[in-house]
Design a protein around this motif. Structure first.
Motif, PDB file in Angstrom:
ATOM      1  N   TYR A  82       0.803  -1.229   0.000  1.00  0.00           N
ATOM      2  CA  TYR A  82       0.000   0.000   0.000  1.00  0.00           C
ATOM      3  C   TYR A  82       0.830   1.270   0.000  1.00  0.00           C
ATOM      4  N   GLY A  83       2.168   1.152  -0.039  1.00  0.00           N
ATOM      5  CA  GLY A  83       3.033   2.316   0.159  1.00  0.00           C
ATOM      6  C   GLY A  83       3.476   2.390   1.608  1.00  0.00           C
TER       7      GLY A  83
ATOM      8  N   MET B 153      -1.289  -1.722  -4.562  1.00  0.00           N
ATOM      9  CA  MET B 153      -2.578  -1.043  -4.722  1.00  0.00           C
ATOM     10  C   MET B 153      -2.445   0.177  -5.630  1.00  0.00           C
ATOM     11  N   MET B 154      -1.421   1.007  -5.408  1.00  0.00           N
ATOM     12  CA  MET B 154      -1.303   2.233  -6.201  1.00  0.00           C
ATOM     13  C   MET B 154      -0.917   1.917  -7.648  1.00  0.00           C
TER      14      MET B 154
ATOM     15  N   TYR C  83      -2.771   2.589   5.790  1.00  0.00           N
ATOM     16  CA  TYR C  83      -2.678   1.138   5.564  1.00  0.00           C
ATOM     17  C   TYR C  83      -1.224   0.670   5.422  1.00  0.00           C
ATOM     18  N   ALA C  84      -0.267   1.567   5.686  1.00  0.00           N
ATOM     19  CA  ALA C  84       1.141   1.228   5.414  1.00  0.00           C
ATOM     20  C   ALA C  84       1.559  -0.077   6.078  1.00  0.00           C
TER      21      ALA C  84
END
Lengths: 402, 402
Positions: free
Chosen positions: B126-127, B200-201, B132-133
């Motif tokens: 998620y980054g 996700m990104m 959400y990291a």
């Protein structure tokens, strides 16, 4: 701020529609100066998708960080302008059908003569050699031909196209990677060379264990929709207010998942002791899990299970995803001010650089808006530019060409 | 043959499973020297998927062009070996959960001290920032959270996971691109920096006009399966011996398609004059097209229509695609001789370079097989290596570590 990774790189971009413009946008995002050469009337995507204040947000999302020149390449003077621009470019990007560049007179030998350091990057449907090289390309067909469609769907639906034009995008991404790698190679003393990525072959490289297993066994996978072919529990489960997606990836995480639900005892139930047993008794197991989840909401369970290290989340609609707080934290939805067109929504930059963060340096250009200034900067006189405009070779950014 | 684009680049690779190994394999394919550091017992994918002569072809397909060192990073001596290797590396790749590298003592400051020129490339779910990291990542969840699943499927199926682990692969591809771009930037005088891509990104950047239109209208797309939401005719049609996929992309090509079928007159039929009318009368139009196609085979129509410039093709199963003549012409299925394991099937290289074609320089390594030789080459004595092996820190490529 330091220079961007591709700062100083000049790209002459003949691409249109989707796969090629995605490639050249990525190069522009990374810092290259991308000059988009558009045929009179412009890239057809300018008129596709939902328009806001006369601007296609679809077009906008694939053409930021470029400048536009409207140029008639059917006229010899247009080719002369292009050749002038290519003389000091690093990269030429194109996504014509194989052979089209040559028909325009831009053969390999001629390009080598104009600029021996030029890297030529092509995106196409099937590759420039082989029996299908001349076929026209389209995402749906590349999805079908690559075997991807046959793996997508359920036994009931049969082979299913996926909605995003995934083969265009994956090919564009590979082409951008090839372009940067070739540039790096050239700058370290290697050759200036031609780089190519095709939609069908790019997609074939994305089938992972499906293709490994098919090659190893000679058998085709059966589409399984949201069930995992070889893992249980896995899939969508029912909390009190809606579904959650849960994907425990190892036995350890399966145990954590069931423990959080107060179902750890199921792992000593003869029906569920191993993954193989759980696959056979998937329906019974899923029912027990759904029953345990029924006393909490999606948000409750997602927070609890993630804390316990169990990958899970919500099946978000696209508008939900676009307004997700993580997406906001990652700057993945941009609102780009665009002169005369309001604030344009588009997705952001999936590659994060710690020292040289990417940004929108140029909003999506109006058709031909920078043509005259680009020529001026490369040594054309005002009189020459005026003649090109008057003869219908160059757009002035305001009136239609020709 | 010239040097490959990433020739001379040294990558220390801590990745495992899928997204990260795809990234580091691409760097290896492009010419980098990739040293895969595996925890004792090795990457878990070594035991997944179909095994042939004891080798997982799934693992083999994601780990060619790497060398393997089995190293216990829970032991301080293991960390010391890693730091020694990092001192003259160009790139460190990792796909741990954010914060894991720091817990191993490899903080940003410490890495900077070991090697100020090191580029650190991370792939995660998620980054590394945002709410959400810290969540554990998994492809199915990233498909669900990104909005992609909601666009895949039909109104009957609802949101549908796609079979290939597409978010792992797209994130790995973006990370490889980011790595090469950062390397190029550094070599041109820019900073050595951290590069990150998340599943996700990365997936959110692949939704093309679906996200553009959703941002512009605030409305979610409806999944349409194999029908195109805004084009007709388009989709699967029925030849005498099976379906063909046809995707006429413009009015000109719709006309060519119908003309080849002897149905050009339909374009002056009040039901079918425009795309909007054809969308409303899709069922009737498709029936007329199917009737016209019934007098020829798939192969006949595919050849004829492609010659006429109409994108079309067969919906191939995966094994059909893997044996397709175009795939053979493009060398997209490799059979790699592997000592003691036979000839291993895997998909090939989607990026084609004219002067420095890619190839398999190292077959997928046996666990830890090159560990001792790598240390020898970086200055470790035989006695030091023997001690590391005896203490269960380093694998010798034969017996299990520890």
């Amino acid at each position: 701020m330091s220079a961007l990774p591709l700062s100083g790189v000049k790209v002459i971009d003949l691409t249109r529609i989707l796969s090629g413009p995605f490639c050249s946008m990525i190069l522009g995002d990374l810092g290259a100066d991308v000059i988009k050469i558009e045929a009179p009337g412009g890239d057809s995507v300018r008129k596709q998708g939902h328009m806001v204040e006369g601007l296609s947000w679809y077009f906008a999302g694939f053409n930021r960080n470029k400048r536009s020149m409207e140029l008639n390449l059917r006229a010899p003077e247009g080719i002369a302008v292009l050749e002038h621009l290519l003389a000091d470019a690093d990269i030429l990007t194109e996504n014509f059908r194989p052979g089209t560049l040559e028909k325009m007179g831009l053969t390999e030998a001629h390009l080598e003569q104009i600029n021996p350091d030029l890297i030529v990057v092509s995106v196409n449907g099937y590759g420039s050699t082989g029996p299908y090289a001349d076929r026209p390309a389209f995402d749906f067909i590349a999805q079908a031909m690559s075997g991807y469609m046959a793996t997508n769907g359920t036994p009931e639906t049969g082979p299913l196209r996926t909605a995003p034009p995934i083969t265009d995008l994956v090919a564009g991404l590979y082409a951008a990677l090839g372009a940067v790698a070739a540039l790096r190679g050239r700058e370290q003393g290697g050759p200036a060379q031609r780089v190519e990525a095709s939609m069908m072959m790019s997609m074939m490289s994305m089938l992972a264990y499906l293709s490994s297993n098919a090659l190893a066994t000679g058998r085709d996978p059966v589409p399984t929709g949201n069930d995992h072919p070889i893992a249980s529990p896995y899939g969508l489960f029912r909390a009190s207010d809606g579904d959650i997606a849960v994907a425990p990836s190892t036995e350890v995480i399966v145990r954590r998942f069931l423990a959080e639900l107060g179902l750890e005892h199921l792992l000593s139930d003869p029906r569920f002791e191993t993954n193989a047993l759980r696959l056979n008794n998937r329906v019974a197991l899923n029912a027990l899990i759904d029953a345990a989840l029924a006393d909490g909401t999606q948000d409750d369970w997602i927070a609890r299970l993630n804390r316990a290290g169990v990958p899970c989340g919500r099946v978000q609609s696209l508008t939900e995803a676009l307004t997700d707080p993580q997406v906001a934290a990652q700057d993945m939805v941009l609102r780009v001010p665009h002169p005369g067109r309001g604030s344009v929504g588009m997705t952001g930059f999936p590659i994060k650089f710690s020292q040289t963060p990417l940004g929108v340096r140029h909003p999506t250009p109006e058709l031909g808006a920078q043509g005259p200034e680009i020529l001026r900067a490369t040594g054309y006189s005002e009189a020459q530019i005026a003649t090109l405009i008057a003869r219908g070779v160059l757009g002035n950014g305001n009136e239609p060409v020709g």
